[in-house]
Design a protein around this motif. Structure first.
Motif, short mmCIF file in Angstrom:
data_model
loop_
_atom_site.label_atom_id
_atom_site.label_comp_id
_atom_site.label_asym_id
_atom_site.label_seq_id
_atom_site.Cartn_x
_atom_site.Cartn_y
_atom_site.Cartn_z
N CYS A 199 6.13 14.23 10.64
CA CYS A 199 4.95 13.86 9.84
C CYS A 199 4.93 12.34 9.72
CB CYS A 199 5.03 14.49 8.45
SG CYS A 199 5.03 16.29 8.50
N LEU A 200 3.97 11.71 10.33
CA LEU A 200 3.96 10.25 10.40
C LEU A 200 2.99 9.65 9.39
CD1 LEU A 200 3.89 9.89 14.28
CD2 LEU A 200 5.89 9.96 12.78
N PRO A 201 3.41 8.52 8.78
CA PRO A 201 2.47 7.78 7.93
C PRO A 201 1.21 7.43 8.73
CG PRO A 201 4.67 6.87 7.71
CD PRO A 201 4.74 7.88 8.82
N GLU A 202 0.09 7.33 8.03
CA GLU A 202 -1.19 7.11 8.70
C GLU A 202 -1.16 5.86 9.60
OE1 GLU A 202 -3.30 9.45 8.66
OE2 GLU A 202 -5.01 8.47 9.61
N PHE A 203 -0.56 4.78 9.12
CA PHE A 203 -0.57 3.56 9.94
C PHE A 203 0.27 3.71 11.21
CE2 PHE A 203 3.58 1.46 9.35
CZ PHE A 203 4.08 2.11 8.23
N GLU A 257 -0.17 15.37 5.98
CA GLU A 257 1.21 15.69 6.39
C GLU A 257 2.22 15.00 5.48
OE1 GLU A 257 -1.42 14.80 8.36
OE2 GLU A 257 -0.75 14.79 10.45
N ILE A 258 1.96 13.73 5.17
CA ILE A 258 2.87 12.97 4.30
C ILE A 258 2.89 13.59 2.90
CG2 ILE A 258 3.15 10.74 3.10
CD1 ILE A 258 4.17 10.60 5.96
N LYS A 278 -1.94 5.84 13.61
CA LYS A 278 -3.01 5.01 14.18
C LYS A 278 -2.48 4.04 15.23
CE LYS A 278 -6.70 5.21 10.82
NZ LYS A 278 -7.10 4.74 9.50
N ASN A 316 -1.28 10.70 4.21
CA ASN A 316 -2.24 11.63 4.79
C ASN A 316 -1.77 13.04 4.40
OD1 ASN A 316 -0.07 12.18 6.57
ND2 ASN A 316 -0.80 10.64 8.02
N PHE A 349 0.82 -1.22 0.00
CA PHE A 349 0.00 0.00 0.00
C PHE A 349 0.86 1.27 0.00
CE2 PHE A 349 0.60 -1.04 4.50
CZ PHE A 349 0.90 0.19 5.06
N ILE A 350 2.04 1.21 0.56
CA ILE A 350 2.90 2.40 0.63
C ILE A 350 3.23 2.89 -0.78
CG2 ILE A 350 5.09 3.36 1.47
CD1 ILE A 350 5.03 1.20 3.70
N GLY A 380 13.17 -3.30 8.07
CA GLY A 380 12.02 -2.54 7.57
C GLY A 380 12.38 -1.15 7.05
N ASN A 425 -6.71 6.36 3.79
CA ASN A 425 -5.54 5.65 3.29
C ASN A 425 -4.73 5.08 4.44
OD1 ASN A 425 -6.08 6.53 0.54
ND2 ASN A 425 -5.52 8.57 1.30
N GLN A 426 -3.83 4.16 4.12
CA GLN A 426 -3.03 3.53 5.18
C GLN A 426 -1.70 4.23 5.38
OE1 GLN A 426 -3.75 -0.64 3.39
NE2 GLN A 426 -3.12 -1.01 5.49
N TYR A 427 -1.15 4.82 4.31
CA TYR A 427 0.16 5.48 4.43
C TYR A 427 0.01 7.00 4.28
CZ TYR A 427 5.10 6.61 3.72
OH TYR A 427 6.36 7.15 3.84
N VAL A 463 9.69 2.03 1.73
CA VAL A 463 9.06 0.76 1.36
C VAL A 463 9.95 -0.37 1.86
CG1 VAL A 463 8.08 -0.62 -0.53
CG2 VAL A 463 8.14 1.88 -0.73
#
Lengths: 282, 282
Positions: free
Chosen positions: B273-277, A266-267, B280, A264, A70-71, B236, A260-262, A231
Motif C-alpha cells: 500500500c503506497l502513499p499517494e505521492f 489503501e493507506i 504518482k 489514500n 503534509f504526511i 528519509g 491528498n498527497q499521502y 515522517v
C-alpha cells in the motif's frame, strides 16, 4: 547516503543542527532564516532549508516542513474523520502551523472547527511565511482561540465529535497534554460517538511514551487504536498516532476526500498494520 | 527532538557524521570504533553508536545497524519468499553483512543459498563483529562466492527461484547493479516462476532512481510490484524495494515463518500500500 564533493562549500555555508536525541543529530543546510523571534512561550524560527524547503522550528526542534509536513497533517486528521459516522464539530488543541485545520476544512459537512493554540505568534508566522502548509481561503467555520489547551479542555462546556491533539513533544509546557487528567477531560467534552486522536511519538526512540499514551487511553476509552506513518524529519522516520473512542473504532475508506498527497484508501486501511516490534511493545 | 543538556559532553565526545545528501547530515555519537580497514574495494568501519548499537559503515555510508538492520533484512527476503510458490535455490548478490542470508536460512525447505559478494572482508568483519546481524549456526546450504555480482549474473549457467540484489547505493562500483543489462541477465538465470527483488532507494529523496528501476524492470518482467518499509538509519526513513516476476506476483501470508521482529502477516500485505505521492511518482 549518496554524496557529492562539496567539502569546501560546506565549510562556508549555514547549517541548522537539530538534537534529535542526546546522541543523534540531524544537520539541515539552510538557504536563509526567514523568521526568528522569541514569543512569550518559545523560540520560533522559520528557515528555508535545501532539502525540506521552509521549515518551522520551535525551541530548536523541527515541527513541520513544506516538503513532508503534509504526511503528519493528513494522518492526524483524515484518519479520525473517516473513523467517525458524521463529524460536525471538531476541536484541535495545538496545531499552530495550521496544517491540520487546512486538511479538516476539505470536508464540506464539517460545520465548526475550534482551534485552541497557546501561541498566537506561531499561527501568525505560519500564515504569513508557510503558505504551502497554512495557506487557505477564508473559512468561517474556523475559530481561533489563543489559550492553554489543558485549561480549555478542563473548563469547556461544549461537546465535540472529534478532538485532535496536535502537540509538540512531551517536554516543558506540552507535558500536560500527555497526562491522564487531560485525557479524561477530553473524554468529557466528546459526544457519545466521539473520537480522540493525538500524535504519540516515535515507536523506535520513545517507545515508553507511546506505550504510556496507549495504556492511559485504554483505561479511559472503550477502543484504542495505534497507527503509523513515515515522517522523514521526525526522529527515526516512523511516527505513531493514537486514536481512542467511546465506541468500537471502524474506519470507512469511502469517507476519505480525494486529492491528498499521502493518504489514500489503501493507506487508510494499512496504517493500522503495525510492525511486529511495535505490536510487542504495546 | 527531545534533548538533554549535555553540551559539554558533546564537545569532548566522538561523532560520526554521515552525509545523507549534499545538504543533509546525520551525526551519530560513537562509543568506540571497533574495526577500521581499507579493503581492496572500500573503507570498512564498524562503530559502536549510542543510539543504534554496532553499525556497519562502508565508504562513509551507514549500511546496517544491530538496532534497525532487521527491518531491511527481513523485508528484502521474506516478501519474495512468500511471493514464490516453493523456492529451493536462492541467489543473493551483495548482502555482505549476512543479514539477508540469515533470514532466508529460517526456511527449512530452501535447499541452496548462493551469496555472491565482491568484498570478502565485509563478510569476515560482519561475522566477527556483527554477530547480532550475521551470527548463525553453520549451514551447509549457504555457499559464499566472492566475486563481482554483475559478472556472475552474466556468466552463470545455473537457474534460481529467487534472486535478491542487496546492494549499496548506485554510486561507484554498485552502478552496474542498477542497469538494464544486469536486470536482463538476472531474468535469464531465473526459473519460469522466478522472483527478482532489489532495494530501490528512497521514494522521497531518490524518486528518479526508484522510478527508473521500476520502469526498467517493467520492460523486462511480466509483473513488477514496489513495496516500502521504514528504516530509521536510511535517508528519509521511508525505503523502497522492487519485486519483479515472469508471472503475476501473489504474496501468500501463510508462508511467512514466525518469530520475526518487523515483518508479520499484516505487514506482508500492507507493505504494498503506497502513499499517494509514491504511487504518482511511478
Amino acid at each position: 547516503m549518496i554524496k557529492n564533493n562539496t567539502e569546501l562549500e560546506y565549510k562556508t555555508s549555514l547549517w541548522f543542527t537539530e538534537e534529535e536525541k542526546e546522541n543523534l543529530r540531524i544537520d539541515y543546510r539552510i538557504k536563509e532564516i526567514i523568521y526568528d523571534v522569541y514569543s512569550p512561550y518559545q523560540h520560533i524560527v522559520i528557515a528555508d532549508t535545501y532539502d525540506f524547503g521552509k521549515t518551522l522550528i520551535l525551541d530548536d526542534a523541527v515541527q513541520t516542513t513544506v516538503t513532508d509536513g503534509f504526511i503528519y497533517n493528513e494522518m492526524i486528521t483524515h484518519v479520525p474523520i473517516c473513523a467517525h459516522p458524521g463529524p460536525k464539530n471538531i476541536l484541535i488543541i495545538g496545531g499552530g502551523d495550521c496544517g491540520a485545520v487546512k486538511e479538516i476544512a476539505k470536508y464540506p459537512y464539517i460545520e465548526k472547527i475550534d482551534m485552541v493554540e497557546i501561541d498566537e505568534m506561531v499561527v501568525a508566522a505560519s500564515k504569513k511565511y508557510l503558505k504551502e502548509i497554512a495557506g487557505m481561503k477564508q473559512d468561517n467555520r474556523i475559530n481561533h482561540i489563543f489559550a492553554d489547551g489543558v485549561k480549555y479542555a478542563k473548563e469547556c462546556k461544549e461537546l465535540y465529535d472529534i478532538v485532535i491533539v496536535d502537540s509538540s513533544d512531551p517536554i516543558g509546557p506540552a507535558v500536560k497534554l500527555f497526562s491522564a487528567e487531560f485525557y479524561s477531560n477530553i473524554f468529557k467534552i466528546l459526544n457519545d460517538d466521539g473520537i480522540f486522536v493525538c500524535q504519540s511519538e516515535s515507536p523506535i526512540f520513545y517507545t515508553s511514551i507511546m506505550k504510556k499514551i496507549y495504556k492511559t487511553l485504554q483505561s479511559i476509552y472503550k477502543d484504542v487504536k495505534l497507527y503509523t506513518a513515515t515522517v522523514p524529519t521526525y526522529p527515526g522516520g516512523l511516527w505513531s498516532f493514537t486514536m481512542a473512542s467511546k465506541n468500537e473504532i471502524s474506519v470507512k475508506t469511502d469517507k476519505l476526500v480525494e486529492g491528498n498527497q499521502y493518504v489514500n484508501k489503501e493507506i487508510l486501511e494499512s496504517c493500522f498494520c503495525l510492525p511486529e516490534f511495535v505490536k510487542k511493545s504495546l
